[in-house]
Structure formats: structure tokens, C-alpha cells
Design a protein around this motif. Structure first.
Motif, PDB file in Angstrom:
ATOM      1  N   TYR A  29      44.061  38.621  54.526  1.00 57.20           N
ATOM      2  CA  TYR A  29      43.062  39.315  53.715  1.00 57.20           C
ATOM      3  C   TYR A  29      41.684  38.746  54.014  1.00 57.20           C
ATOM      4  N   GLU A  30      40.664  39.605  53.858  1.00 52.99           N
ATOM      5  CA  GLU A  30      39.288  39.117  53.989  1.00 52.99           C
ATOM      6  C   GLU A  30      38.507  39.492  52.733  1.00 52.99           C
ATOM      7  N   TYR A  31      37.833  38.506  52.152  1.00 59.42           N
ATOM      8  CA  TYR A  31      36.969  38.769  51.000  1.00 59.42           C
ATOM      9  C   TYR A  31      35.518  38.541  51.422  1.00 59.42           C
ATOM     10  N   LYS A  32      34.681  39.574  51.238  1.00 56.55           N
ATOM     11  CA  LYS A  32      33.290  39.480  51.695  1.00 56.55           C
ATOM     12  C   LYS A  32      32.320  39.285  50.518  1.00 56.55           C
ATOM     13  N   ILE A  33      31.393  38.343  50.726  1.00 54.24           N
ATOM     14  CA  ILE A  33      30.376  38.051  49.715  1.00 54.24           C
ATOM     15  C   ILE A  33      29.005  38.226  50.349  1.00 54.24           C
ATOM     16  N   LEU A  34      28.151  38.999  49.706  1.00 55.66           N
ATOM     17  CA  LEU A  34      26.762  39.133  50.151  1.00 55.66           C
ATOM     18  C   LEU A  34      25.932  38.182  49.308  1.00 55.66           C
ATOM     19  N   ASN A  70      27.171  47.756  49.291  1.00 60.58           N
ATOM     20  CA  ASN A  70      27.608  47.943  47.894  1.00 60.58           C
ATOM     21  C   ASN A  70      29.113  48.154  47.738  1.00 60.58           C
ATOM     22  N   LYS A  71      29.731  48.834  48.703  1.00 59.73           N
ATOM     23  CA  LYS A  71      31.142  49.187  48.560  1.00 59.73           C
ATOM     24  C   LYS A  71      32.071  48.212  49.278  1.00 59.73           C
ATOM     25  N   SER A  72      31.493  47.224  49.969  1.00 61.38           N
ATOM     26  CA  SER A  72      32.351  46.381  50.805  1.00 61.38           C
ATOM     27  C   SER A  72      32.161  44.892  50.592  1.00 61.38           C
ATOM     28  N   ALA A  73      31.153  44.469  49.840  1.00 60.25           N
ATOM     29  CA  ALA A  73      30.927  43.032  49.644  1.00 60.25           C
ATOM     30  C   ALA A  73      30.473  42.770  48.211  1.00 60.25           C
ATOM     31  N   TYR A  74      30.938  41.657  47.666  1.00 59.02           N
ATOM     32  CA  TYR A  74      30.587  41.226  46.307  1.00 59.02           C
ATOM     33  C   TYR A  74      29.219  40.556  46.382  1.00 59.02           C
ATOM     34  N   TYR A  75      28.272  41.070  45.626  1.00 62.45           N
ATOM     35  CA  TYR A  75      26.925  40.520  45.666  1.00 62.45           C
ATOM     36  C   TYR A  75      26.819  39.300  44.753  1.00 62.45           C
TER      37      TYR A  75
END
Lengths: 259, 259
Positions: B109-114, B124-129
Motif C-alpha cells: 500500500y502507498e499512503y500519500k501526504i501533501l 485533493n483526491k489523492s493525497a492527505y493535506y
């Protein structure tokens, strides 16, 4: 006081930058937000009138106000009103002569291509899906032939009114990013795993649809339909039909305007 | 004949994988497409019942059929029926005993953070800000403490029924990608330009919400609210309230299941 805004947006749900009567636009939403704060109608002037579906990280816009709100506060004030898909990155005071429409800036656009056997849905709104193994080395050669000061009328969409079609492209970088395999082995199959190909174009200004036509032409080069050594002749022909198709809007992002 | 499908999707517009009565789901759409081809009701079994809003590049599912359609043709056949945000990457025949729900696979799994001063709408739809400068070195230390075989019940959301809460995490890689500046200089200001932080977790299976709770805990570590050296104690406490919040679904993508 003239305020400069750095405007970022996901263009998916908008009819582009420029205000229209029956369609929601970036300009329209930003003007509505400013007007809500100031309780009066306000007009903004944008640097780049991006098309429907095109995204931006750093478009620019200005407006004039006598409000006592400090210039650097405007970003926070407007972000509380704007929809999630439009964010003001920064606001600051500029000279009254500062007009982004009539000044020459260096602009950087990025066009993204997803090149693999099957589309990946998470890229549907941000990258142009191209099936068939693109020859990136050929694309790089063709890109080099586009760099420099040229009359780019062969790479201009119909309907733009400009004094001159001469523009200078400072650089075109083509960046290849390998994607992760989805599964079932065969990671030696380049097309199955796939690549994200980023075409980054920096120039002193662009004609209508110019970056998208460059992207479409480079895809034709990557597919072997146009040879890299033909680019010079296409520029010199001044004939729009000699260049490639206009690549779709959703692959394009205005990254940055340097002031 | 049992057919294995590699299923990719943008989870934004779906109520997750698992079929529901009043909400559109990935399982529901894929079953509908297969049933349309076979003119009979078909049930599929998925490897990972991803939550609403979670994306996948390579989830797995199987179904049984006596159809004469060759196994490797099913991907193309179904992609012509499925909506754009669900794509079958591959299809092939597997043994009748192959059941993705009851087999142990390695999943990534990959979790993305901006992480920057302001959100960027294209993420907005792919990374947690996350606002506030995350300490990535501390996050890496904490991640190392999670690797290995542990009882991860402190990192499990309520409502899952499993025989054991012991799982093995093979690796957690934290990858930091610098973003492009939007404009107006100050590129020495790390938060203004921003970073995309990717947390890539590979393990032999995950409890309900486990990757999102790991991501939320690592954000707490990055913000200094939890110390890296506390992770060991949090695991041993077996107390869900000691770990961080469940990070939002839209930052999560199931990259790959290795069979």
C-alpha cells in the motif's frame, strides 16, 4: 492598492479560466469570492486564460481595492470562501502598473502522458493516456528542434488574436518516470508496467493551444508518425496541418509564472 | 474455469470495494459488467475490500465461468463495459483452489501526504493535506519500529472480525518528493514549495484501517506529538487509543498484491 494572487486549481470541473455566462469558471469563482468580502463587484485580470480542463499550480491574477485588509492576508481570506479545487497560494501588493495580461513573463507548463498497455484510473484527470510504446529519445530530439525563437503559427490553434506569432521557448525537458508494477510479474514488459512521461515547456509566452499542439506533435514523433528531423520543416511551413493533433486539455498544468 | 482479474480504480466516486444495496461499489460494477457479458448473475471474490475513497492499481478478484472467452481476453472485454475509473489490467486462468480472500499474499500500500503551506488542488483526491513541517527523519525512525511481526491490534479499526491480529510488516519506505515552486521566489522556504511524502508499506496482510492508522500515527510523529521511541510501547499496549488518528481514505492506494 493592486493585489497579486497566485491561483492554483484543478481544472476538471471548470469551463477554464475566463468568465462565461452559463458555465462555472476559475475567474468567475475568484471574482465572486473577492466580491463577497468587499461587498462590491470586482474584476480580476489573469495572466493565463487556461482552457476548460487545464490545471494550474501557479496562475497569476490581479485586482484593485481600497480595503484595509493587508495584502498578504487575502490568500487566507479567499481560501475560506473558495471551493476546495481553487486555492490562492499567495497574495501580495504590486505596483499599479503591474498587469499580468500585458507583461512578458517566463511561464512553465507541464504536459503529462501515461504510456502503458492499460490506463490507470488514478491518472484519468491529470495525464493523457497513450497506448503503444513511445520512443522517448526521438521525442527529446524533436523537442530540441522546437527550442529557440521561432514563428510558431504552425503550432497555434485557430481563433487567437495576437500581434505576432513569434515566441521563444527556453527549454523543453522530457522526464520519464517508471511506474510501479500492478502485479503478476512480467516487470520486464515496459508497456505493462508503464511510464509517466512529463513534457515540461518553459517559454516567454505561448499561443492558443500551443503547448497542447507541441505535446500532440511529440506523441506523433514518439509513435514514429513524424520524424524528429521533420520538426524544422513543420515550423518553417507555418502550416497548422503539418503539426500533430491538439493533445487533450486534462494532461496540461500551468506550473509556474516567474515574475 | 476460474479467472483472476487485476483490478485498478480511482475510488473517489465509489463506496469502496464491497457490494452494497444503495451505493455504487467496485465489486458491484465489475460483477455487473461480467454478468452483462455472460447474461447470468456472477459473483466475484476480491483480495482486498478497500474502503470508500481508497484507490487501487492492482487489487485482485476471481470468478468462475464456463464461457468460451479465453481467460486473457476478459480484461479487454470488461474494459469496454466498465466506467473509465475502473480498469482491468490483466486477466488469466488460475487453479480452482485459488481464493484471494483466504490466501496469504504480500500486499503493498502507498499512503500519500501533501505537506506544504497551502493545499494544491490537483492533489485533493489523492493525497492527505498536512500543514506544518513534518519531521521526516523522525517518521522514518518510527516506521522502522513498526516493521516485523507484531500484534497490531493497537493499529486496527473497530469492527473487523479476524482470527488473529498478528501481522508481519516486511518494510515501510518513506519517500520524499520535492514539488515545483508555484512562483514568487522564496524557494528556500521548504513549506511554501512543499513536499509529497509517500509512505509505502509492504506486509503479509493488514487489519481493518491498519495502513491508515499507521499513516495517522506517523503524521503525529512528524508533528512531534508522538516520539519515535514510543512506537514500541504503543504496539505493546494493544490499546487503539494510544496510536494516532485514522488518516483519511483518499490518501491511500493499494499498489500491488504479489501472488
Amino acid at each position: 492598492m493592486r493585489i497579486l494572487l497566485v491561483v492554483s486549481y484543478d481544472g476538471t470541473n471548470y469551463c477554464g479560466w475566463q468568465k462565461q455566462n452559463n458555465c462555472i469558471t476559475i475567474q468567475g469563482e475568484v471574482e465572486k469570492a473577492i466580491s463577497e468580502v468587499l461587498k462590491e463587484d470586482v474584476e480580476i485580470i489573469g495572466a493565463s486564460r487556461t482552457d476548460s480542463g487545464v490545471h494550474a499550480n501557479g496562475n497569476l491574477a490581479i485586482f484593485d481595492t481600497d480595503s484595509s485588509i493587508p495584502a498578504d492576508r487575502w490568500s487566507k481570506v479567499l481560501n475560506q470562501i473558495l471551493p476546495d479545487d481553487i486555492v490562492i497560494q499567495e497574495s501580495k501588493e504590486v505596483a499599479d502598473e503591474f498587469n499580468p495580461r500585458y507583461m512578458k513573463f517566463s511561464k512553465t507548463y507541464e504536459y503529462k502522458i501515461l504510456n502503458r498497455s492499460y490506463p490507470l484510473p488514478t491518472y484519468n484527470k491529470s495525464a493523457y493516456y497513450v497506448y503503444g510504446n513511445l520512443n522517448v529519445d526521438a521525442m527529446k530530439l524533436a523537442a530540441n528542434a522546437l527550442v529557440g525563437e521561432h514563428d510558431f503559427i504552425a503550432f497555434a490553434g485557430a481563433g487567437s488574436q495576437v500581434k505576432t506569432t513569434v515566441r521563444t521557448i527556453f527549454s523543453i525537458d522530457i522526464i520519464e518516470e517508471k511506474l510501479d508494477p500492478t502485479t503478476l510479474g512480467d516487470s520486464d514488459d515496459l508497456l505493462k508496467t508503464g511510464r509517466l512521461i512529463k513534457i515540461r515547456v518553459r517559454g516567454d509566452g505561448f499561443l492558443y493551444n500551443m503547448v497542447r499542439i507541441i505535446a500532440g506533435t511529440l506523441v506523433d514523433v514518439g509513435m514514429g508518425r513524424i520524424k524528429p528531423e521533420d520538426i524544422k520543416g513543420i515550423i518553417e511551413s507555418k502550416d497548422r496541418t503539418k503539426a500533430g493533433k491538439t493533445a487533450p486539455a486534462h494532461g496540461l498544468t500551468l506550473l509556474e509564472i516567474e515574475i
